[in-house]
Design a protein around this motif. Structure first.
Motif, PDB file in Angstrom:
ATOM      1  N   ASN A  37       0.849  -1.200   0.000  1.00 23.64           N
ATOM      2  CA  ASN A  37       0.000   0.000   0.000  1.00 23.64           C
ATOM      3  C   ASN A  37       0.882   1.247   0.000  1.00 23.64           C
ATOM      4  OD1 ASN A  37      -2.242  -1.624  -0.070  1.00 23.64           O
ATOM      5  ND2 ASN A  37      -2.476  -1.667   2.138  1.00 23.64           N
ATOM      6  N   ASN A  38       0.788   2.096   1.014  1.00 20.99           N
ATOM      7  CA  ASN A  38       1.621   3.310   0.959  1.00 20.99           C
ATOM      8  C   ASN A  38       2.927   3.202   1.746  1.00 20.99           C
ATOM      9  OD1 ASN A  38       0.479   3.355   3.425  1.00 20.99           O
ATOM     10  ND2 ASN A  38      -0.205   5.488   3.385  1.00 20.99           N
ATOM     11  N   LEU A  39       3.281   2.002   2.200  1.00 14.86           N
ATOM     12  CA  LEU A  39       4.581   1.826   2.863  1.00 14.86           C
ATOM     13  C   LEU A  39       5.656   1.713   1.788  1.00 14.86           C
ATOM     14  CD1 LEU A  39       3.689  -0.844   5.588  1.00 14.86           C
ATOM     15  CD2 LEU A  39       3.881   1.633   5.887  1.00 14.86           C
ATOM     16  N   LYS A  40       6.649   2.582   1.871  1.00 13.68           N
ATOM     17  CA  LYS A  40       7.694   2.611   0.849  1.00 13.68           C
ATOM     18  C   LYS A  40       9.048   2.327   1.488  1.00 13.68           C
ATOM     19  CE  LYS A  40       5.067   4.884  -2.478  1.00 13.68           C
ATOM     20  NZ  LYS A  40       3.861   4.105  -2.176  1.00 13.68           N
ATOM     21  N   ASN A  41       9.446   1.056   1.476  1.00 13.78           N
ATOM     22  CA  ASN A  41      10.778   0.701   1.947  1.00 13.78           C
ATOM     23  C   ASN A  41      11.007   1.063   3.415  1.00 13.78           C
ATOM     24  OD1 ASN A  41      12.857  -0.710   0.930  1.00 13.78           O
ATOM     25  ND2 ASN A  41      13.974   1.028   0.070  1.00 13.78           N
ATOM     26  N   VAL A  42      10.113   0.595   4.269  1.00 16.66           N
ATOM     27  CA  VAL A  42      10.176   0.938   5.695  1.00 16.66           C
ATOM     28  C   VAL A  42      10.925  -0.152   6.461  1.00 16.66           C
ATOM     29  CG1 VAL A  42       8.759   1.244   7.776  1.00 16.66           C
ATOM     30  CG2 VAL A  42       8.030   2.277   5.622  1.00 16.66           C
ATOM     31  N   ASP A  43      11.885   0.259   7.290  1.00 22.07           N
ATOM     32  CA  ASP A  43      12.566  -0.664   8.210  1.00 22.07           C
ATOM     33  C   ASP A  43      11.973  -0.463   9.596  1.00 22.07           C
ATOM     34  OD1 ASP A  43      14.186  -1.305   6.091  1.00 22.07           O
ATOM     35  OD2 ASP A  43      15.842  -0.022   6.740  1.00 22.07           O
ATOM     36  N   VAL A  44      11.662  -1.566  10.291  1.00 28.24           N
ATOM     37  CA  VAL A  44      11.058  -1.430  11.616  1.00 28.24           C
ATOM     38  C   VAL A  44      11.491  -2.572  12.519  1.00 28.24           C
ATOM     39  CG1 VAL A  44       8.913  -2.589  10.906  1.00 28.24           C
ATOM     40  CG2 VAL A  44       8.858  -1.075  12.845  1.00 28.24           C
ATOM     41  N   GLU A  45      11.604  -2.273  13.816  1.00 31.24           N
ATOM     42  CA  GLU A  45      12.005  -3.269  14.799  1.00 31.24           C
ATOM     43  C   GLU A  45      10.917  -3.348  15.881  1.00 31.24           C
ATOM     44  OE1 GLU A  45      15.726  -2.342  16.649  1.00 31.24           O
ATOM     45  OE2 GLU A  45      15.986  -4.378  17.418  1.00 31.24           O
ATOM     46  N   PHE A  46      10.376  -4.538  16.076  1.00 32.60           N
ATOM     47  CA  PHE A  46       9.358  -4.751  17.114  1.00 32.60           C
ATOM     48  C   PHE A  46       9.997  -5.436  18.317  1.00 32.60           C
ATOM     49  CE2 PHE A  46       6.705  -4.607  13.294  1.00 32.60           C
ATOM     50  CZ  PHE A  46       5.633  -3.847  13.724  1.00 32.60           C
ATOM     51  N   PRO A  47      10.057  -4.774  19.480  1.00 27.81           N
ATOM     52  CA  PRO A  47      10.568  -5.429  20.681  1.00 27.81           C
ATOM     53  C   PRO A  47       9.664  -6.589  21.072  1.00 27.81           C
ATOM     54  CG  PRO A  47      10.278  -3.063  21.038  1.00 27.81           C
ATOM     55  CD  PRO A  47       9.604  -3.413  19.750  1.00 27.81           C
ATOM     56  N   THR A  83      -2.024  -0.531  10.105  1.00 29.45           N
ATOM     57  CA  THR A  83      -2.725  -1.793   9.918  1.00 29.45           C
ATOM     58  C   THR A  83      -2.044  -2.626   8.833  1.00 29.45           C
ATOM     59  OG1 THR A  83      -4.809  -0.852  10.657  1.00 29.45           O
ATOM     60  CG2 THR A  83      -4.965  -2.833   9.336  1.00 29.45           C
ATOM     61  N   THR A  84      -1.631  -1.974   7.756  1.00 29.95           N
ATOM     62  CA  THR A  84      -0.916  -2.657   6.675  1.00 29.95           C
ATOM     63  C   THR A  84       0.341  -3.316   7.215  1.00 29.95           C
ATOM     64  OG1 THR A  84      -1.724  -1.016   5.085  1.00 29.95           O
ATOM     65  CG2 THR A  84       0.191  -2.313   4.421  1.00 29.95           C
ATOM     66  N   LEU A  85       1.099  -2.594   8.014  1.00 30.69           N
ATOM     67  CA  LEU A  85       2.359  -3.098   8.555  1.00 30.69           C
ATOM     68  C   LEU A  85       2.132  -4.328   9.431  1.00 30.69           C
ATOM     69  CD1 LEU A  85       5.450  -2.526   8.846  1.00 30.69           C
ATOM     70  CD2 LEU A  85       4.876  -1.275  10.926  1.00 30.69           C
ATOM     71  N   VAL A  86       1.152  -4.249  10.319  1.00 27.60           N
ATOM     72  CA  VAL A  86       0.932  -5.339  11.269  1.00 27.60           C
ATOM     73  C   VAL A  86       0.195  -6.510  10.627  1.00 27.60           C
ATOM     74  CG1 VAL A  86      -0.180  -5.990  13.439  1.00 27.60           C
ATOM     75  CG2 VAL A  86       1.038  -3.809  13.266  1.00 27.60           C
ATOM     76  N   GLY A 109       8.327  -9.424  24.109  1.00 30.34           N
ATOM     77  CA  GLY A 109       8.184  -9.628  25.545  1.00 30.34           C
ATOM     78  C   GLY A 109       7.816  -8.376  26.309  1.00 30.34           C
ATOM     79  N   VAL A 110       7.493  -7.310  25.586  1.00 34.89           N
ATOM     80  CA  VAL A 110       7.024  -6.072  26.222  1.00 34.89           C
ATOM     81  C   VAL A 110       5.814  -5.557  25.440  1.00 34.89           C
ATOM     82  CG1 VAL A 110       9.221  -5.306  27.235  1.00 34.89           C
ATOM     83  CG2 VAL A 110       8.698  -4.708  24.874  1.00 34.89           C
ATOM     84  N   PHE A 111       5.010  -4.752  26.121  1.00 31.32           N
ATOM     85  CA  PHE A 111       3.841  -4.173  25.470  1.00 31.32           C
ATOM     86  C   PHE A 111       4.306  -3.180  24.401  1.00 31.32           C
ATOM     87  CE2 PHE A 111       0.264  -1.045  25.537  1.00 31.32           C
ATOM     88  CZ  PHE A 111      -0.720  -1.901  25.088  1.00 31.32           C
ATOM     89  N   THR A 112       3.901  -3.408  23.167  1.00 35.96           N
ATOM     90  CA  THR A 112       4.380  -2.571  22.061  1.00 35.96           C
ATOM     91  C   THR A 112       3.194  -1.989  21.295  1.00 35.96           C
ATOM     92  OG1 THR A 112       6.330  -3.967  21.853  1.00 35.96           O
ATOM     93  CG2 THR A 112       5.804  -2.582  19.977  1.00 35.96           C
ATOM     94  N   VAL A 113       3.284  -0.717  20.984  1.00 39.03           N
ATOM     95  CA  VAL A 113       2.188  -0.018  20.309  1.00 39.03           C
ATOM     96  C   VAL A 113       2.685   0.564  18.987  1.00 39.03           C
ATOM     97  CG1 VAL A 113       0.618   1.957  20.488  1.00 39.03           C
ATOM     98  CG2 VAL A 113       1.115   0.573  22.519  1.00 39.03           C
ATOM     99  N   VAL A 114       1.884   0.424  17.957  1.00 36.47           N
ATOM    100  CA  VAL A 114       2.190   1.076  16.684  1.00 36.47           C
ATOM    101  C   VAL A 114       1.278   2.300  16.584  1.00 36.47           C
ATOM    102  CG1 VAL A 114       2.196   0.822  14.166  1.00 36.47           C
ATOM    103  CG2 VAL A 114       2.791  -1.124  15.617  1.00 36.47           C
ATOM    104  N   SER A 115       1.859   3.474  16.480  1.00 38.58           N
ATOM    105  CA  SER A 115       1.040   4.680  16.432  1.00 38.58           C
ATOM    106  C   SER A 115       1.377   5.506  15.192  1.00 38.58           C
ATOM    107  CB  SER A 115       1.228   5.519  17.705  1.00 38.58           C
ATOM    108  OG  SER A 115       2.522   6.082  17.708  1.00 38.58           O
ATOM    109  N   GLY A 116       0.475   6.387  14.832  1.00 39.99           N
ATOM    110  CA  GLY A 116       0.702   7.230  13.663  1.00 39.99           C
ATOM    111  C   GLY A 116      -0.627   7.760  13.156  1.00 39.99           C
ATOM    112  N   VAL A 117      -0.566   8.727  12.269  1.00 39.28           N
ATOM    113  CA  VAL A 117      -1.800   9.339  11.767  1.00 39.28           C
ATOM    114  C   VAL A 117      -2.593   8.313  10.960  1.00 39.28           C
ATOM    115  CG1 VAL A 117      -0.903  11.690  11.731  1.00 39.28           C
ATOM    116  CG2 VAL A 117      -0.652  10.259   9.702  1.00 39.28           C
ATOM    117  N   SER A 118      -3.876   8.572  10.835  1.00 41.81           N
ATOM    118  CA  SER A 118      -4.760   7.700  10.074  1.00 41.81           C
ATOM    119  C   SER A 118      -4.267   7.582   8.630  1.00 41.81           C
ATOM    120  CB  SER A 118      -6.173   8.283  10.117  1.00 41.81           C
ATOM    121  OG  SER A 118      -7.035   7.492   9.343  1.00 41.81           O
TER     122      SER A 118
END
Ligand SMILES: Nc1ncnc2c1ncn2[C@@H]1O[C@H](COP(=O)(O)OP(=O)(O)O)[C@@H](O)[C@H]1O
Ligand SMILES: [Mg+2]
Length: 102
Positions: A49-59, A75-78, A61-70
């Motif tokens: 979709n609109n993700l263009k070559n994104v690098d991401v690291e999800f920790p 949702t696409t990433l997860v 064993g801890v509570f992790t939140v993905v945030s960002g504008v609508s």
């Protein structure tokens, strides 16, 4: 609809909560202490979709939140990248999923 106008206008709008945060009048302080984590899952070059070559690291064993504008692609990433990648890697065995989390 709470506000309609330009970016400089929303910064000065007294009624818009979004404007107050954007102008720095209101702030949300990040927590002073975050739980330490060791293991993580790294995704590289995510494109969907609109993700263009994104690098991401999800920790792990801890509570992790993905945030960002609508519409930014949370949702696409997860759902379309992280989840299918885990399914492909680990299958759907509950035991293996428990090992990822611990
Ligand atoms: N199945 C789809 N097909 C085409 N475009 C999509 C699809 N799902 C989401 N999008 C588009 O991808 C972008 C990111 O959407 P989304 O991941 O839902 O963002 P968020 O969850 O951050 O609001 C939006 O522009 C959305 O319209
Ligand atoms: Mg979403």
């Amino acid at each position: 609809m709470i506000f309609e106008g330009t970016y400089p206008e929303i910064l000065k709008d007294g009624k818009s909560l979004t404007g107050k945060y954007l102008s720095g009048h209101y702030r949300i302080e990040p927590p002073a202490h975050v739980r330490k984590w060791k293991r993580s899952i790294q995704l590289e070059g995510c494109r969907q979709n609109n993700l263009k070559n994104v690098d991401v690291e999800f920790p792990l064993g801890v509570f992790t939140v993905v945030s960002g504008v609508s519409g930014s692609g949370k949702t696409t990433l997860v759902k379309q990248i992280l989840y299918p990648a885990l399914m492909k890697l680990k299958g759907s065995s509950p035991t293996v999923w428990a090992n990822i989390a611990s």
